[in-house]
Scaffold this motif. Sequence first.
Motif, PDB file in Angstrom:
ATOM      1  N   SER A  97       0.975 -12.830 -97.492  1.00 36.09           N
ATOM      2  CA  SER A  97       2.203 -12.576 -98.239  1.00 36.09           C
ATOM      3  C   SER A  97       2.803 -11.269 -97.724  1.00 36.09           C
ATOM      4  N   LEU A  98       4.051 -11.015 -98.067  1.00 36.71           N
ATOM      5  CA  LEU A  98       4.702  -9.777 -97.643  1.00 36.71           C
ATOM      6  C   LEU A  98       3.943  -8.568 -98.182  1.00 36.71           C
ATOM      7  N   GLY A  99       3.516  -8.637 -99.422  1.00 36.04           N
ATOM      8  CA  GLY A  99       2.750  -7.538-100.019  1.00 36.04           C
ATOM      9  C   GLY A  99       1.429  -7.296 -99.311  1.00 36.04           C
ATOM     10  N   GLU A 100       0.746  -8.368 -98.957  1.00 34.37           N
ATOM     11  CA  GLU A 100      -0.524  -8.236 -98.237  1.00 34.37           C
ATOM     12  C   GLU A 100      -0.306  -7.613 -96.863  1.00 34.37           C
ATOM     13  N   TYR A 101       0.768  -8.038 -96.209  1.00 32.90           N
ATOM     14  CA  TYR A 101       1.061  -7.484 -94.887  1.00 32.90           C
ATOM     15  C   TYR A 101       1.346  -5.983 -94.973  1.00 32.90           C
ATOM     16  N   VAL A 102       2.181  -5.584 -95.896  1.00 30.37           N
ATOM     17  CA  VAL A 102       2.519  -4.157 -96.045  1.00 30.37           C
ATOM     18  C   VAL A 102       1.278  -3.360 -96.421  1.00 30.37           C
ATOM     19  N   ALA A 103       0.468  -3.887 -97.335  1.00 32.12           N
ATOM     20  CA  ALA A 103      -0.747  -3.192 -97.762  1.00 32.12           C
ATOM     21  C   ALA A 103      -1.772  -3.083 -96.637  1.00 32.12           C
ATOM     22  N   SER A 104      -1.747  -4.020 -95.705  1.00 31.85           N
ATOM     23  CA  SER A 104      -2.740  -4.012 -94.625  1.00 31.85           C
ATOM     24  C   SER A 104      -2.421  -2.982 -93.539  1.00 31.85           C
ATOM     25  N   ARG A 105      -1.206  -2.481 -93.498  1.00 29.16           N
ATOM     26  CA  ARG A 105      -0.824  -1.521 -92.452  1.00 29.16           C
ATOM     27  C   ARG A 105      -1.533  -0.187 -92.689  1.00 29.16           C
ATOM     28  N   ASP A 106      -2.017   0.402 -91.631  1.00 30.47           N
ATOM     29  CA  ASP A 106      -2.624   1.731 -91.701  1.00 30.47           C
ATOM     30  C   ASP A 106      -1.533   2.742 -92.063  1.00 30.47           C
ATOM     31  N   LYS A 107      -1.851   3.660 -92.946  1.00 27.95           N
ATOM     32  CA  LYS A 107      -0.838   4.618 -93.409  1.00 27.95           C
ATOM     33  C   LYS A 107      -0.324   5.512 -92.282  1.00 27.95           C
ATOM     34  N   VAL A 108      -1.184   5.924 -91.396  1.00 28.03           N
ATOM     35  CA  VAL A 108      -0.781   6.819 -90.311  1.00 28.03           C
ATOM     36  C   VAL A 108      -0.042   6.056 -89.219  1.00 28.03           C
ATOM     37  N   SER A 109      -0.704   5.070 -88.623  1.00 32.20           N
ATOM     38  CA  SER A 109      -0.053   4.342 -87.540  1.00 32.20           C
ATOM     39  C   SER A 109       1.133   3.530 -88.056  1.00 32.20           C
ATOM     40  N   GLY A 110       1.075   3.066 -89.295  1.00 31.63           N
ATOM     41  CA  GLY A 110       2.205   2.352 -89.887  1.00 31.63           C
ATOM     42  C   GLY A 110       3.418   3.244 -90.054  1.00 31.63           C
ATOM     43  N   SER A 111       3.192   4.504 -90.441  1.00 34.14           N
ATOM     44  CA  SER A 111       4.303   5.456 -90.579  1.00 34.14           C
ATOM     45  C   SER A 111       4.923   5.773 -89.224  1.00 34.14           C
ATOM     46  N   VAL A 112       4.077   5.948 -88.222  1.00 33.94           N
ATOM     47  CA  VAL A 112       4.588   6.211 -86.873  1.00 33.94           C
ATOM     48  C   VAL A 112       5.344   4.985 -86.368  1.00 33.94           C
ATOM     49  N   TYR A 113       4.843   3.804 -86.674  1.00 36.79           N
ATOM     50  CA  TYR A 113       5.516   2.563 -86.282  1.00 36.79           C
ATOM     51  C   TYR A 113       6.902   2.473 -86.915  1.00 36.79           C
ATOM     52  N   LEU A 114       7.006   2.799 -88.195  1.00 39.33           N
ATOM     53  CA  LEU A 114       8.317   2.770 -88.862  1.00 39.33           C
ATOM     54  C   LEU A 114       9.285   3.762 -88.219  1.00 39.33           C
TER      55      LEU A 114
END
Length: 143
Positions: A97-114
């Motif tokens: 689900s969209l929520g599962e996908y967002v929750a699965s992102r690493d906080k550090v690398s996910g922030s850099v990705y954004l």
Amino acid sequence: MTQTLRAGFTYFAIVMGTGFMLGVIRVPFLVPRMGERWAELAEMPIMATVIFFAAGFVLRRFADIRTPTKSVTAGLLAFVLTVGAELGLALVLQDRSLGEYVASRDKVSGSVYLALLLVFAFMPRLRLSSFSRTGVEQRCSKP
């Protein structure tokens, strides 16, 4: 408008294609050795470089987008296509689900990705400025 759409699709295809190829290397080879966070972070400078050069390529290839509005439009189109592809892959192929996908992102690398996604969206406009200052725009438009 057709040139702007073609530029946006081309920009998307270059960057997304490169990201896909790097993912084929990252997931089976780097993630087991470094972990997901460090493997993703190691890929980011490569993707930033690809974004920089891909934006320059579309500005050279599609002369009609060498205006502030059209260059931003091409970048935002590529951004929307990228986010759509990313979410589509996560929701359909990974059965999340969209929520599962967002929750699965690493906080550090996910922030850099954004942050890199935002750079991706506006890089054609940012590169347009350097084209004008260096005179590349005039050299590219000569026959």
